[in-house]
Design a protein around this motif. Sequence first.
Motif, mmCIF file in Angstrom:
data_model
loop_
_atom_site.group_PDB
_atom_site.id
_atom_site.type_symbol
_atom_site.label_atom_id
_atom_site.label_comp_id
_atom_site.label_asym_id
_atom_site.label_seq_id
_atom_site.Cartn_x
_atom_site.Cartn_y
_atom_site.Cartn_z
ATOM 1 N N THR A 151 0.822 -1.201 0.000
ATOM 2 C CA THR A 151 0.000 0.000 0.000
ATOM 3 C C THR A 151 0.868 1.267 0.000
ATOM 4 O O THR A 151 2.072 1.206 0.258
ATOM 5 N N LYS A 152 0.213 2.386 -0.241
ATOM 6 C CA LYS A 152 0.894 3.682 -0.161
ATOM 7 C C LYS A 152 1.471 3.879 1.239
ATOM 8 O O LYS A 152 2.580 4.401 1.396
ATOM 9 N N GLU A 153 0.744 3.463 2.263
ATOM 10 C CA GLU A 153 1.212 3.594 3.646
ATOM 11 C C GLU A 153 2.490 2.788 3.872
ATOM 12 O O GLU A 153 3.360 3.199 4.635
ATOM 13 N N GLN A 182 2.060 11.038 -6.434
ATOM 14 C CA GLN A 182 2.357 11.669 -5.144
ATOM 15 C C GLN A 182 3.644 11.113 -4.530
ATOM 16 O O GLN A 182 4.456 11.864 -3.984
ATOM 17 N N LEU A 183 3.823 9.806 -4.611
ATOM 18 C CA LEU A 183 5.031 9.192 -4.050
ATOM 19 C C LEU A 183 6.277 9.630 -4.806
ATOM 20 O O LEU A 183 7.340 9.796 -4.219
ATOM 21 N N PHE A 224 6.331 5.577 -12.060
ATOM 22 C CA PHE A 224 7.184 6.202 -11.051
ATOM 23 C C PHE A 224 8.458 6.738 -11.703
ATOM 24 O O PHE A 224 8.862 7.880 -11.468
ATOM 25 N N GLU A 225 9.082 5.919 -12.536
ATOM 26 C CA GLU A 225 10.314 6.322 -13.216
ATOM 27 C C GLU A 225 10.089 7.587 -14.049
ATOM 28 O O GLU A 225 10.884 8.531 -14.000
ATOM 29 N N ILE A 226 9.003 7.636 -14.789
ATOM 30 C CA ILE A 226 8.699 8.791 -15.639
ATOM 31 C C ILE A 226 8.460 10.042 -14.806
ATOM 32 O O ILE A 226 8.974 11.120 -15.123
ATOM 33 N N HIS A 227 7.703 9.911 -13.721
ATOM 34 C CA HIS A 227 7.467 11.072 -12.847
ATOM 35 C C HIS A 227 8.784 11.599 -12.269
ATOM 36 O O HIS A 227 8.976 12.820 -12.183
#
Length: 126
Positions: free
Chosen positions: A23-25, A65-66, A94-97
């Motif tokens: 999870t994000k958490e 956000q992460l 994630f890599e692109i962000h």
Amino acid sequence: MAAFYKIDKERRLVLSSAAGVFTKEDVLGHMERLSKDPDFDPDFSQLIDFRQVTAFEIGPEDVRQLAERNLFSAHSRRALLVKDDLQFGLARMFEIHRELQGETGIRVFRSLDEALDWIAALDSAS
């Protein structure tokens, strides 16, 4: 808790792994623990192994956000090791962000050997 890490100071490498439902958490908790670890150095590289994750409870907005948070330096190499297309897609997001924020040292892999070889190439280039 589904996220774990080990710091290999000699190899200047953070070995992170996740298992079960992720999870994000879990990500935020992992980042918090790592940032407070006295052995952590932002210039270390990182291998993140997602192959034992059975389900991601992280959506595209969570990934964005992460990716806005970062513990590692711009010189670090971060290899994301995945097992399937869903994991690959989320990891590439994630890599692109991170690339949009100027970080170029993140790659997604399906092979442990290739991920470790890519990280090790940083050491041989130094």
